[in-house]
Design an enzyme around this catalytic site. Structure first.
Site, mmCIF file in Angstrom:
data_model
loop_
_atom_site.group_PDB
_atom_site.id
_atom_site.type_symbol
_atom_site.label_atom_id
_atom_site.label_comp_id
_atom_site.label_asym_id
_atom_site.label_seq_id
_atom_site.Cartn_x
_atom_site.Cartn_y
_atom_site.Cartn_z
ATOM 1 N N ASP A 134 -12.337 53.020 8.107
ATOM 2 C CA ASP A 134 -12.302 53.968 9.124
ATOM 3 C C ASP A 134 -11.357 55.197 9.185
ATOM 4 O OD1 ASP A 134 -13.872 51.919 9.892
ATOM 5 O OD2 ASP A 134 -12.491 51.168 11.701
ATOM 6 N N ASP A 163 -5.967 57.269 5.587
ATOM 7 C CA ASP A 163 -5.808 58.358 6.667
ATOM 8 C C ASP A 163 -4.697 58.031 7.454
ATOM 9 O OD1 ASP A 163 -7.748 56.518 7.768
ATOM 10 O OD2 ASP A 163 -7.772 57.633 9.336
ATOM 11 N N ASP A 208 -9.287 53.013 2.129
ATOM 12 C CA ASP A 208 -9.325 52.704 3.364
ATOM 13 C C ASP A 208 -10.786 52.757 3.864
ATOM 14 O OD1 ASP A 208 -8.365 52.176 6.202
ATOM 15 O OD2 ASP A 208 -8.607 54.101 6.502
#
Length: 259
Positions: free
Chosen positions: A13, A199, A11
């Site tokens: 961001d 996250d 991922d």
């Protein structure tokens, strides 16, 4: 295509990129080590093809495919991104026929426009403009109650539209997850072992599908579900945030797997 020792899916961001500054500098040691080993790093994000293409080139990863718009699409290696298409137009039409009470609580990127996206996400104008060049999905800000959000999602589901909450936005699409695209990419490389880092809740399937799923600590986002019960492999968690957590977890793993 030569089969690599393993594949990394990440991922962006809040994971490879810092939540506030969007910098990846803290992860450069681990990225350099992966490059030396010939390990593909597959960027997997809610970002659009134009956004990811720029970052992919900047990171020297143009030879790797990338997963775009939360898994709703795939950007092939060395390819220029395509923008627009019927999938995005259909999403916007579905929003426009919603009851006003529900529609008014969702402001998608098509409503915000480049200026609004730049202001909300803290992006430079040129990056915000690329974020609005969508093909497969529509992120947006939900300002209503949790109950109304559930009703909003339920109504759209009747039209075949799914909603996923990421670290910052509620994203609408016609389906497809990062884990779905992960299977496609792994097949291109001849499968092998995989590591996934993320996250946010929209990373859950990808993390659970990897041989090792790494949850990067994020004090700004929604908590991920307990992945231990559904994971195919092992789940690990960083103590540091963003790219510092990325580096914290990847360097020891490289040492483990090098043995």
């Amino acid at each position: 295509m030569t089969q690599p020792p393993f594949i990394v899916f990440t991922d962006l961001d809040g994971t490879l990129l810092d939540h506030a500054s969007y910098s990846y500098d803290a992860a450069l040691p681990a990225l350099a080590a992966l490059k030396d080993l010939g390990v593909p790093v597959i960027l997997a994000s809610s970002k659009t093809g134009p956004e990811i293409a720029v970052l992919r080139d900047e990171l020297g990863l143009a030879a790797c495919p990338a997963i775009v718009e939360n898994g709703a699409g795939l950007l092939p290696a060395h390819a220029a991104p395509e923008v627009g298409g019927h999938a995005y137009r259909d999403l916007r039409r579905a929003l426009d026929v919603l009851p006003p009470a529900l529609r008014g609580s969702f402001r998608g990127f098509g409503d915000l426009g480049p200026h609004g996206v730049a202001e909300n996400a803290g992006l430079p104008p040129e990056q915000a403009a690329m974020a609005c060049r969508r093909s497969f999905s529509e992120p947006g800000i939900w300002s209503g109650s949790a109950a109304d959000e559930a009703a909003f999602v339920a109504v759209l589901a009747k039209s075949g539209i799914s909603a996923r909450r990421g670290g910052r936005y509620l994203t609408l699409s016609h389906g497809g997850t990062k884990a779905d695209r992960m299977v496609e990419v792994a097949a291109q490389y001849g499968a092998g072992r995989s590591v996934a880092l993320g996250d946010a809740p929209n990373d859950a399937e990808m993390l659970a599908s990897a041989d090792i799923g790494i949850v990067i600590a994020n004090p700004h986002g929604n908590a991920l579900p307990d992945l231990a019960q559904i994971a195919r492999g092992e789940i690990r968690r960083s103590t540091k945030f963003g790219p510092e957590g990325w580096n914290e977890m990847m360097l020891p793993l490289l040492s483990e797997w090098a043995l």
